[in-house]
Design an enzyme around this catalytic site. Structure first.
Site, PDB file in Angstrom:
ATOM      1  N   TYR A  41      46.172 -13.531 -36.746  1.00  0.00           N
ATOM      2  CA  TYR A  41      45.169 -12.575 -37.047  1.00  0.00           C
ATOM      3  C   TYR A  41      43.865 -12.721 -36.028  1.00  0.00           C
ATOM      4  O   TYR A  41      43.574 -13.737 -35.716  1.00  0.00           O
ATOM      5  CB  TYR A  41      44.635 -12.422 -38.477  1.00  0.00           C
ATOM      6  CG  TYR A  41      45.843 -11.865 -39.300  1.00  0.00           C
ATOM      7  CD1 TYR A  41      45.771 -10.453 -39.775  1.00  0.00           C
ATOM      8  CD2 TYR A  41      46.882 -12.513 -39.721  1.00  0.00           C
ATOM      9  CE1 TYR A  41      46.706  -9.817 -40.516  1.00  0.00           C
ATOM     10  CE2 TYR A  41      47.748 -11.870 -40.516  1.00  0.00           C
ATOM     11  CZ  TYR A  41      47.666 -10.590 -40.940  1.00  0.00           C
ATOM     12  OH  TYR A  41      48.802 -10.208 -41.738  1.00  0.00           O
ATOM     13  N   GLU A  42      43.183 -11.711 -35.885  1.00  0.00           N
ATOM     14  CA  GLU A  42      42.091 -11.763 -35.173  1.00  0.00           C
ATOM     15  C   GLU A  42      40.850 -12.998 -35.674  1.00  0.00           C
ATOM     16  O   GLU A  42      40.048 -13.071 -34.964  1.00  0.00           O
ATOM     17  CB  GLU A  42      41.115 -10.323 -34.836  1.00  0.00           C
ATOM     18  CG  GLU A  42      40.868  -9.671 -36.248  1.00  0.00           C
ATOM     19  CD  GLU A  42      40.582  -8.304 -36.116  1.00  0.00           C
ATOM     20  OE1 GLU A  42      39.530  -7.556 -36.996  1.00  0.00           O
ATOM     21  OE2 GLU A  42      40.589  -7.825 -35.203  1.00  0.00           O
ATOM     22  N   SER A  43      40.992 -12.926 -37.077  1.00  0.00           N
ATOM     23  CA  SER A  43      40.081 -13.900 -37.355  1.00  0.00           C
ATOM     24  C   SER A  43      40.430 -15.448 -37.085  1.00  0.00           C
ATOM     25  O   SER A  43      39.616 -16.379 -37.390  1.00  0.00           O
ATOM     26  CB  SER A  43      40.019 -13.871 -39.303  1.00  0.00           C
ATOM     27  OG  SER A  43      41.366 -13.997 -39.482  1.00  0.00           O
TER      28      SER A  43
END
Length: 279
Positions: A41-43
């Site tokens: 994920y982008e996190s």
């Protein structure tokens, strides 16, 4: 749209996932025909375990609390720049050659709207290929974008290869009316398949003046298992956002069900183009 995007992923893929439709699609794939898929994920969270809810990013429970671990700088150094991510999901304003604008609408110095920008250029150039998922509209796909944040096929043809970019770029566009793929020669996105109940006239009304394949296919409708999995994901995610935990997870598909879905969602190389074969 979500189920079609899920079918385009295989068990061995490593996906860079955003939020919303792309997260739901990746999780449907993971819970049906691709249990060993890796989601990043982008996190900076990596998920390759048996978690049952869709993305909880930017809500009450941080996604890192339900993932398998945090990557931090390794997400870029090891996974992205190392060429280990096979599929990247992106969405925003883009043109007929799959170039994406997440910077400005209008002139750069005095734009009508200033967009978030972020790290999409690295994703577009380093991931094996890029999938775009979004609702059909005249605002999302335009003939020419005001700013190229992420390189697709730029001016078409072999422009990407001439610049030495080895990855495939934008290879699949899934909207809620149709499936688009770049033409083998021009690289201009072309409508290849219409979803059940959608006519070519309906699609043209909400699209730029683009190409349509000579023989349009009809996208196979979602199976009962795929719909049940998607609805369960949405229900559990909504419950988690509200701080609830009373919704039980649906039973995981059996081995036989997984094999059946995998056989229907095979991905093959045809004349250099990755083609989704749904039997």
């Amino acid at each position: 749209m979500t189920v079609t995007a899920a079918r385009a992923q295989s068990n061995s893929d490593v996906c860079f996932v955003g939020i919303g439709a792309s997260s739901a699609a990746c999780n449907v794939a993971r819970l049906t025909h691709a249990p060993d898929i890796t989601l990043i994920y982008e996190s900076g969270t990596i998920r390759d375990g048996s978690h049952r809810s869709a993305s909880l990013h930017r809500r009450r429970r941080p996604l890192r609390d339900v993932g398998d671990g945090g990557l931090g700088p390794r997400m870029f150094r090891y996974w992205l720049q190392g060429g280990r991510i096979t599929i990247g999901f992106l969405v925003r304003r883009f043109d007929k050659f799959g170039n994406i604008n997440t910077t400005v609408i209008g002139g750069y110095e005095k734009p009508k709207t200033r967009l978030p920008g972020a790290g999409a250029p690295e994703i577009a150039s380093s991931c094996g290929e890029i999938y775009i998922t979004m609702a059909q509209s005249t605002r999302g796909m335009v003939d020419k974008i005001d700013f190229v944040t992420s390189f697709g096929h730029r001016e078409g043809g072999d422009h990407r290869e001439r610049l030495g970019i080895a990855t495939k770029g934008s290879t699949l566009l899934i909207k809620d009316l149709a499936i688009w793929r770049p033409d083998l020669v021009t690289k201009e996105f072309t409508v290849m398949s219409l979803h059940p109940g959608v006519t070519e006239r309906m699609c043209r009304r909400l699209a730029v003046e683009g190409q349509f394949a000579e023989n349009l296919d009809v996208t196979p409708a979602p199976s009962e298992l795929e719909l049940k999995t998607l609805r369960d994901l949405k229900a559990r995610t909504d419950a988690a956002h509200k701080g609830e935990s009373s919704i039980a997870a649906a039973p995981l598909p059996t081995t036989a069900q997984r094999r059946e879905l995998s056989s229907r969602c095979a991905i093959e190389e045809v004349e250099g183009l990755t083609t989704l074969i749904i039997r």
